[in-house]
Scaffold this motif. Structure first.
Motif, PDB file in Angstrom:
ATOM      1  N   GLU A  84      85.850  80.065  68.849  1.00 28.80           N
ATOM      2  CA  GLU A  84      85.724  80.203  67.408  1.00 28.80           C
ATOM      3  C   GLU A  84      86.970  79.649  66.725  1.00 28.80           C
ATOM      4  N   PRO A  85      86.764  79.022  65.586  1.00 31.00           N
ATOM      5  CA  PRO A  85      87.924  78.483  64.879  1.00 31.00           C
ATOM      6  C   PRO A  85      88.826  79.613  64.394  1.00 31.00           C
ATOM      7  N   PRO A  86      90.107  79.406  64.371  1.00 32.18           N
ATOM      8  CA  PRO A  86      91.012  80.468  63.913  1.00 32.18           C
ATOM      9  C   PRO A  86      90.773  80.806  62.447  1.00 32.18           C
ATOM     10  N   LEU A  87      90.968  82.087  62.151  1.00 29.43           N
ATOM     11  CA  LEU A  87      90.772  82.533  60.774  1.00 29.43           C
ATOM     12  C   LEU A  87      91.894  82.018  59.885  1.00 29.43           C
ATOM     13  N   ALA A  88      91.515  81.735  58.661  1.00 24.24           N
ATOM     14  CA  ALA A  88      92.499  81.239  57.700  1.00 24.24           C
ATOM     15  C   ALA A  88      93.476  82.341  57.329  1.00 24.24           C
ATOM     16  N   GLU A  89      94.713  81.961  57.120  1.00 20.00           N
ATOM     17  CA  GLU A  89      95.748  82.910  56.710  1.00 20.00           C
ATOM     18  C   GLU A  89      95.831  82.958  55.186  1.00 20.00           C
ATOM     19  N   PRO A  90      96.091  84.166  54.644  1.00 18.54           N
ATOM     20  CA  PRO A  90      96.153  84.264  53.184  1.00 18.54           C
ATOM     21  C   PRO A  90      97.315  83.471  52.604  1.00 18.54           C
ATOM     22  N   THR A  91      97.036  82.832  51.505  1.00 19.61           N
ATOM     23  CA  THR A  91      98.053  82.010  50.830  1.00 19.61           C
ATOM     24  C   THR A  91      98.582  82.658  49.558  1.00 19.61           C
ATOM     25  N   GLY A  92      98.005  83.805  49.176  1.00 17.45           N
ATOM     26  CA  GLY A  92      98.453  84.469  47.963  1.00 17.45           C
ATOM     27  C   GLY A  92      97.460  85.533  47.539  1.00 17.45           C
ATOM     28  N   PRO A  93      97.642  86.137  46.372  1.00 21.32           N
ATOM     29  CA  PRO A  93      96.730  87.178  45.894  1.00 21.32           C
ATOM     30  C   PRO A  93      95.395  86.584  45.465  1.00 21.32           C
ATOM     31  N   CYS A  94      94.358  87.409  45.588  1.00 24.52           N
ATOM     32  CA  CYS A  94      93.011  86.976  45.194  1.00 24.52           C
ATOM     33  C   CYS A  94      92.807  87.199  43.700  1.00 24.52           C
ATOM     34  N   ALA A  95      92.032  86.354  43.113  1.00 28.77           N
ATOM     35  CA  ALA A  95      91.584  86.565  41.740  1.00 28.77           C
ATOM     36  C   ALA A  95      90.394  87.507  41.763  1.00 28.77           C
ATOM     37  N   ASN A  96      90.362  88.464  40.858  1.00 24.70           N
ATOM     38  CA  ASN A  96      89.274  89.435  40.846  1.00 24.70           C
ATOM     39  C   ASN A  96      87.908  88.764  40.708  1.00 24.70           C
ATOM     40  N   SER A  97      87.849  87.714  39.934  1.00 25.34           N
ATOM     41  CA  SER A  97      86.573  87.029  39.719  1.00 25.34           C
ATOM     42  C   SER A  97      86.114  86.255  40.953  1.00 25.34           C
ATOM     43  N   ASP A  98      86.994  86.098  41.959  1.00 27.05           N
ATOM     44  CA  ASP A  98      86.649  85.360  43.182  1.00 27.05           C
ATOM     45  C   ASP A  98      86.129  86.275  44.276  1.00 27.05           C
ATOM     46  N   ILE A  99      86.028  87.593  44.008  1.00 27.42           N
ATOM     47  CA  ILE A  99      85.630  88.565  45.016  1.00 27.42           C
ATOM     48  C   ILE A  99      84.182  88.983  44.785  1.00 27.42           C
TER      49      ILE A  99
END
Length: 267
Positions: A84-99
């Protein structure tokens, strides 16, 4: 008169010339014999290439039933496990509208706490960090137009935690509907229980699109207690044997004058 052609001429004695002639004749004879043997051996010897051709021709004319093919050994190939491809690492905080929060209710029984799993995913960001709380996430339960329960009334039902939300996989977060009761502004514990039936749970991040899922609230099945009764052994009846002849001076009945005591009676 001329001399015979075989008579040698020369300053040497005739014996020398005859010897020379004999040597030449012997050499010529040996040469002829050698050539004859060489030609004879070459005609009798077998040509390897011709033998191979003969064997090949014989094999081609052999019946398929008589041919014996050498078994082929199949090589076992190792099964390659797909990585399986490795999971992406977080690059910063999420925007509420993107969840996006998708609720899942595995089981729901009346008058008990109901666990609601919210699977979080990001719409555009490969990976980001999001703070889950009653300020960033809302959960509500309804039945038609009837409002039953909401996290705005009971904010403690959503624990505060930092979650890595990814676009490829779900990030589960659990929310509890306490006691399957209705909620009021004070999140009281003495409100009415929700009746068995079908309900809708809706979840949404602040500024995001809500997700609605239906589930059924059922009555918990009653526990049936079975008791194994072990039969007790029945007591054996014992008959008391008594002597039919009374002891001297003993009598079970009173005798009237003139009667003779002949037997006894059991009381």
């Amino acid at each position: 008169m001329p001399s015979p052609p075989l008579k040698p001429r020369g300053p040497l004695p005739p014996r020398v010339y005859w010897t020379r002639r004999l040597v030449l004749l012997a050499m010529a004879l040996v040469l002829v014999i050698g050539v004859a043997k060489l030609l004879g051996s070459s005609s009798d010897a077998s040509d390897p290439s011709s033998e191979e051709k003969a064997v090949t021709a014989g094999a081609s004319t052999t019946s398929p039933a008589t041919q014996t093919a050498a078994p082929r050994v199949k090589k076992k190939r190792k099964k390659q496990t797909p990585t399986e491809p490795p999971l992406a690492e977080p690059t910063g905080p999420c925007a509420n509208s993107d969840i996006v929060a998708t609720p899942v209710v595995a089981e729901a029984y009346g008058d008990t706490d109901v666990a609601i799993t919210l699977n979080l995913r990001a719409l555009e960001t490969p990976a980001c960090t999001w703070t889950v709380s009653a300020e960033t996430l809302t959960v509500s339960i309804t039945s038609g137009d009837d409002f039953i329960w909401g996290s705005r009334h009971c904010p403690t039902s959503i624990p505060v935690q930092d979650v890595v939300v990814r676009q490829a996989v779900d990030a589960p977060v659990q929310v509890v509907w306490p006691g399957a009761r209705r909620s009021d502004e004070d999140c009281s514990t003495n409100t009415d229980w929700a009746l068995p039936g079908f309900y809708h749970v809706e979840a949404a991040a602040l500024g995001g699109e809500p997700t609605d899922v239906q589930f059924e609230l059922v009555v918990r099945p009653s526990e049936v207690i079975t008791k194994t009764v072990t039969p007790k052994p029945r007591p054996q009846s014992k008959k008391s044997a008594r002597d039919t002849t009374p002891a001297p001076g003993e009598s079970d009945t009173a005798h009237t004058p003139g009667e003779q005591g002949g037997g006894n009676s059991e009381g």
